[in-house]
Design an enzyme around this catalytic site. Sequence first.
Site, PDB file in Angstrom:
ATOM      1  N   HIS A  34      14.799  22.153  60.499  1.00 55.86           N
ATOM      2  CA  HIS A  34      13.734  22.132  59.492  1.00 55.86           C
ATOM      3  C   HIS A  34      12.808  20.953  59.806  1.00 55.86           C
ATOM      4  CE1 HIS A  34      16.118  18.864  57.813  1.00 55.86           C
ATOM      5  NE2 HIS A  34      17.135  19.685  57.596  1.00 55.86           N
ATOM      6  N   HIS A  37      14.342  17.596  60.885  1.00 56.91           N
ATOM      7  CA  HIS A  37      14.730  17.492  62.302  1.00 56.91           C
ATOM      8  C   HIS A  37      13.501  17.274  63.181  1.00 56.91           C
ATOM      9  CE1 HIS A  37      18.152  20.047  60.732  1.00 56.91           C
ATOM     10  NE2 HIS A  37      18.819  19.109  61.368  1.00 56.91           N
ATOM     11  N   VAL A 176      12.775  13.247  54.952  1.00 54.21           N
ATOM     12  CA  VAL A 176      11.649  14.170  54.758  1.00 54.21           C
ATOM     13  C   VAL A 176      11.980  15.059  53.563  1.00 54.21           C
ATOM     14  CG1 VAL A 176      10.282  16.028  55.759  1.00 54.21           C
ATOM     15  CG2 VAL A 176      11.045  14.128  57.202  1.00 54.21           C
TER      16      VAL A 176
END
Length: 283
Positions: A34, A37, A176
């Site tokens: 996602h 990463h 994130v």
Amino acid sequence: MMVVDKIKDIREIIKSQKSQNKKIGLVPTMGYLHEGHLSLIKKAKENSDFVCASIFVNPIQFGPNEDYDKYPRDIERDLKLLEENGCDLVFTPSVEEMYPNERLTTITVSKITDKLCGAYRPGHFDGVCTVVAKLFNIFTPDIAVFGQKDAQQVAVIKKMVEDLNIPVEIIASPIVRDEDGLALSSRNTYLTDEERRAALILNKSLKEAEKLLVSGERSAEKILDAVRKTLEDEPQCKVQYISCVDPDTLDDLNTIGDKALIAIACYIGDTRLIDNLLWSVDK
């Protein structure tokens, strides 16, 4: 982008790149990538010349009642995303390639693995350290990038590298989040729509901690009480732990000084989620 599944081939490629004075960056992953990463790939590109990633769902870091078999996998999608984001080399080994014979060696980092997630997942960090050490020996990277969402993992790997004199710089990349604040995780795919809405309580509780810290509160007990009360407002949230620790040693803090890690683990339905707030006076 090169895709390789044999250790000997990785070593030959890395040897060739190093002969050209290339700085090697490594991003170990378990796949099902996602944006979190991909931010690690970006960070590796900023800090190295040749960016490598590994995709390997490591069986020895899963407990007997954990989700190894159902852990989400989509290798074709992962490879497409890595290529689009400028990865140079991807290692996709089989379990047999990584563990070909009876494994008699395990790397254990003691003490800091006894708390937080380690207290509830016995043997987990032994599996993490063993596979990461193997990857470091295979790639001999100059830098390796890990996500700050797994804050305990970052601390444990940094300690392993320090204690074993492994010549690699560990870089922690910030969490994130989705637009609604939920920290990105491959396990978010397990959540129903209703559970996903309920999961927003994790970030909301950390925001409460941040407000208190910004206002000058330094009592860990008062901050953790506020986090717990916020989490308990959500009926679907079952708290596993809430801790305020030193980010490096993971020792519990009573009074917060220049830096602290507020770490939480909760179950939303059957899905275990973790999140954290890394606080420092400088920031």
